[in-house]
Motif scaffolding. Structure first.
Motif, PDB file in Angstrom:
ATOM      1  N   TRP A 207       0.824  -1.210   0.000  1.00  0.00           N
ATOM      2  CA  TRP A 207       0.000   0.000   0.000  1.00  0.00           C
ATOM      3  C   TRP A 207       0.855   1.255   0.000  1.00  0.00           C
ATOM      4  CZ3 TRP A 207      -0.080   4.012   3.377  1.00  0.00           C
ATOM      5  CH2 TRP A 207       0.444   3.823   4.657  1.00  0.00           C
ATOM      6  N   ARG A 208       2.049   1.170   0.607  1.00  0.00           N
ATOM      7  CA  ARG A 208       2.920   2.349   0.601  1.00  0.00           C
ATOM      8  C   ARG A 208       3.456   2.639  -0.797  1.00  0.00           C
ATOM      9  NH1 ARG A 208       3.699   0.256   5.790  1.00  0.00           N
ATOM     10  NH2 ARG A 208       3.802   1.830   7.453  1.00  0.00           N
ATOM     11  N   VAL A 209       3.932   1.615  -1.473  1.00  0.00           N
ATOM     12  CA  VAL A 209       4.464   1.805  -2.823  1.00  0.00           C
ATOM     13  C   VAL A 209       3.349   2.228  -3.775  1.00  0.00           C
ATOM     14  CG1 VAL A 209       5.606   0.667  -4.758  1.00  0.00           C
ATOM     15  CG2 VAL A 209       6.353   0.183  -2.431  1.00  0.00           C
ATOM     16  N   ALA A 210       2.163   1.602  -3.651  1.00  0.00           N
ATOM     17  CA  ALA A 210       1.032   1.961  -4.511  1.00  0.00           C
ATOM     18  C   ALA A 210       0.599   3.401  -4.270  1.00  0.00           C
ATOM     19  CB  ALA A 210      -0.136   1.009  -4.268  1.00  0.00           C
ATOM     20  N   ALA A 211       0.553   3.824  -3.009  1.00  0.00           N
ATOM     21  CA  ALA A 211       0.160   5.197  -2.698  1.00  0.00           C
ATOM     22  C   ALA A 211       1.189   6.191  -3.233  1.00  0.00           C
ATOM     23  CB  ALA A 211      -0.004   5.370  -1.189  1.00  0.00           C
ATOM     24  N   PHE A 212       2.480   5.874  -3.079  1.00  0.00           N
ATOM     25  CA  PHE A 212       3.531   6.765  -3.571  1.00  0.00           C
ATOM     26  C   PHE A 212       3.427   6.906  -5.087  1.00  0.00           C
ATOM     27  CE2 PHE A 212       7.682   7.956  -5.086  1.00  0.00           C
ATOM     28  CZ  PHE A 212       8.168   8.844  -4.134  1.00  0.00           C
TER      29      PHE A 212
END
Length: 227
Positions: free
Chosen positions: A102-107
């Protein structure tokens, strides 16, 4: 009193905000622009990559730790021991994979939304758009760490955005045009086609109206002669 579908085609967007708002509107075929669809695709891809990046090492480490800590434990058979080790690895794969996903997708989503919005607003695609998008995204994700974290996020995002933008510009150069140039060209061609169709329908309507007026005028002239 203009019939539906007969009005003059809407003019092309002139301001930056009009071009940006157009990114989130469906067209006549109920489809979003290609840039918007690419944002969704890149978010999904980034989520998968982030899950693998965080989950696979966690799976290997958890499985290894389980084997090292399970000496002396009793299992029904070898297959039961292997399944237990795999379950431990799978739990870590899901747990840490989700954290990274979710962090990579959000970034990636924030970065692409900002860079695409800047390209639409400025009506051109440049490396500076990606650098600014990277700086904004990095600052957004590190602002909770205070001023030092905010500065570090800006530097990290800029360093990430410049090579990413340079790579995309090289790909656009090989393709012959950027997404923004392609969208502007297709938008202009569609507008010219709609204008030609509208003018054609307008000419037919004027001819029909003139013919009807002439037809109504003849009986009146004949009655006038009879009198």
């Amino acid at each position: 009193g203009t019939p539906a579908g007969f009005g003059r085609p809407a003019p092309l967007p002139q301001t930056g905000w009009e071009r940006v708002s157009e990114l989130w509107r469906r067209d006549e075929r109920q489809q979003y622009p290609e840039e918007t669809e690419n944002i969704a695709k890149s978010a999904f891809t980034a989520g998968v990559v982030g899950w693998l990046y965080g989950g696979l090492p966690a799976f290997v480490n958890a499985r290894k730790a389980f084997i090292e800590s399970s000496h002396g434990e009793l299992f029904l058979n070898r297959a039961d021991a292997v399944r237990s080790a795999h379950r431990a690895g799978l739990r870590s794969f899901i747990r840490y994979g989700w954290r990274w996903s979710w962090r990579v997708a959000a970034f990636a989503t924030v970065f692409n939304v900002v860079s695409t919005g800047l390209s639409a607003y400025r009506d051109k695609t440049t490396v500076s758009n990606f650098a600014a998008a990277g700086a904004f995204t990095g600052a957004l994700f590190r602002m909770h760490l205070g001023l030092q974290g905010l500065a570090g996020g800006i530097v990290f995002g800029t360093v990430f955005g410049i090579p990413a933008g340079g790579l995309l510009m090289v790909m656009y150069g090989l393709a012959g045009e950027t997404f923004q140039e392609k969208r502007s060209r297709e938008r202009r061609q569609l507008y010219e086609q709609k204008m030609a169709e509208w003018q054609s329908r307008l000419s037919v309507t004027e001819v029909l109206g003139q013919t009807e007026n002439n037809a109504q005028g003849k009986p009146e002239m004949e009655r006038a002669r009879d009198l």
